[in-house]
Scaffold this motif. Structure first.
Motif, PDB file in Angstrom:
ATOM      1  N   THR A 124      -0.684  -9.166  -5.776  1.00 36.44           N
ATOM      2  CA  THR A 124      -0.898  -9.241  -4.289  1.00 36.44           C
ATOM      3  C   THR A 124      -0.129 -10.127  -3.403  1.00 36.44           C
ATOM      4  N   TYR A 134      -2.306   1.672  -6.241  1.00 34.53           N
ATOM      5  CA  TYR A 134      -3.115   0.531  -6.280  1.00 34.53           C
ATOM      6  C   TYR A 134      -4.026   0.543  -7.266  1.00 34.53           C
ATOM      7  N   HIS A 166      -4.449  -7.486 -10.183  1.00 38.43           N
ATOM      8  CA  HIS A 166      -4.800  -6.977  -8.649  1.00 38.43           C
ATOM      9  C   HIS A 166      -3.446  -6.650  -8.103  1.00 38.43           C
ATOM     10  N   ALA A 196       0.683  -1.073  -0.092  1.00 36.56           N
ATOM     11  CA  ALA A 196       0.041   0.060  -0.135  1.00 36.56           C
ATOM     12  C   ALA A 196       0.813   1.250  -0.037  1.00 36.56           C
ATOM     13  N   TRP A 207      -0.208  -3.303  -7.368  1.00 40.32           N
ATOM     14  CA  TRP A 207       0.076  -2.013  -7.515  1.00 40.32           C
ATOM     15  C   TRP A 207       1.231  -1.734  -8.551  1.00 40.32           C
TER      16      TRP A 207
END
Lengths: 277, 118
Positions: A49, A20, A77, A15, A79
């Motif tokens: 992830t 994201y 999914h 994060a 970053w």
């Protein structure tokens, strides 16, 4: 897998490491380009992830008419760790190729633009980067310096040049030569600038150019109006900063132009930006 | 190099700097307007006609001095009449999904290849 990227820890660590990307998000590259033969590459690293970091690369060959060329590519999914945009084919100057990287939701119709990640001019040497680059504007910077040879009119016709769609010009200089034929008449050339319809600036006419003469007309700011020197060179002044939007026209308007008179192709020096509208 | 079949202008579609060049035919020159009026192929608007007539009238009543341009010549030069069947290669932006599909504004009479030294 690096110890700091354990399955649970990777969410907290990831994060803080980039942009994201949810499952429905895609990356979009939009390029406004003015030079033929250019390929633009978007490359970077993506962290899934599960902690895997994987490189990605997408390329686009944009059109050369300054109209937006777009590719939208699926992301997983995770970053976007970092990315950059650069030209890897062709040699555009700064001011000729402008790239925008954005995050969108959807891929076909009904796309929602979520975020602008990077925007700016790119060349083979100058890159756009995330993180790092500011979100640029197409009208920033000094523009691309261009020397343009226009159309050689037919005998008896005037000069007309048009600012291309998607471009903004600053006219620096213009030079054109008028060769008058044997027909007796006093010709009085001037240059006008219009928005495609209404004239918003017209230069004063210089001295009469009679039959069988060759005069060179030099248009620039800061010149004495219609000066005449011993080598048949006429100076014509224009405003210091003459900005011309897409569709604006530069014309010669010659009172008493004869059918066999001949204008040369205008040679003009401009600063050009992509309008990006 | 190409030559426009409408106006006879010659140009390079791609310039030495690699940029595309978009030709557009110039409006009619003053002498072309005069010839067109005589041949009946050119029609002036009322405003254009009034301005030209006023210039001709003033030239007759108060002739210009020295080598100054006649008011008629100035009035003719100021009239903008687009060339019939003009070619305008400037693009009209158009998008088909993500594809940019620009079209030129007007084909005119097309172009023909000519040697570069024409």
């Amino acid at each position: 897998m690096p110890p700091e990227l354990g399955a649970a820890g990777s969410v907290l660590v990831g994060a803080s490491r980039g942009v994201y990307v949810a499952n429905d998000d895609n990356i979009r590259l939009t390029v406004f380009n003015a030079l033929a033969g250019v390929t633009v590459t978007l490359a970077g690293r993506f962290q899934h992830t599960d902690g895997r970091v994987e490189p990605f690369e997408h390329r686009i060959v944009p059109t050369a008419d300054r109209v937006a060329s777009i590719i939208t590519r699926r992301l997983a999914h995770g970053w976007i760790v970092d990315l950059h945009v650069y030209v890897n084919a062709g040699a555009p100057l700064t001011g000729q190729t402008f790239a925008i990287v954005s995050l969108v939701r959807g891929q076909g119709g009904g796309i929602v633009e979520l975020a602008t990640l990077a925007a700016g001019y790119v060349t083979a040497a100058q890159r756009l980067a995330l993180p790092g680059s500011v979100i640029g504007n197409t009208l920033e910077g000094g523009g691309a310096l261009r020397s343009i040879t226009g159309t050689t009119p037919a005998a008896g016709a005037e000069i007309l040049e048009t600012v291309p769609a998607g471009a903004r010009w600053e006219l620096l200089t213009l030079r054109a030569i008028l060769v008058t034929a044997v027909a007796a008449a006093n010709r009085f050339p001037r240059f006008t600038f219009d928005d495609g319809a209404a004239v918003f600036f017209a230069t004063p006419a210089g001295p009469a150019q009679v039959a069988s003469l060759t005069y060179g007309y030099n248009v620039a700011s800061g010149l004495p109006t219609a000066a005449y020197d011993a080598v048949a060179s006429i100076s014509v002044t224009i405003p210091r900063t003459l900005l011309l939007g897409a569709g604006a026209r530069i014309r010669s308007v010659t009172a008493a132009l004869q059918g066999a008179d001949q204008w040369s192709a205008p040679q003009f020096l401009v600063r050009e930006w992509i309008e990006g509208a | 190099m190409v030559k426009c079949n409408t106006c006879g202008g010659t140009y390079e579609p791609v310039l030495p700097d690699g940029m595309e060049y978009y030709h557009a035919c110039p409006p009619l020159a003053g002498h072309e307007i005069t010839a067109g009026l005589e041949a009946g192929t050119v029609r002036l608007t009322r405003k254009q006609r009034d301005a030209l007539d006023a210039a001709i009238d003033l030239d007759a009543r108060v002739p210009v001095e020295g080598d100054a341009p006649t008011r008629e010549a100035l009035a003719l030069a100021a009239i903008v009449i687009e060339r019939p069947n003009r070619r305008d290669e400037n693009v009209t932006p158009h998008r088909d999904g993500e594809r940019a599909r620009s079209r030129i504004k007007a084909e005119g009479a097309g172009v023909v290849d000519v040697p570069a030294d024409v």
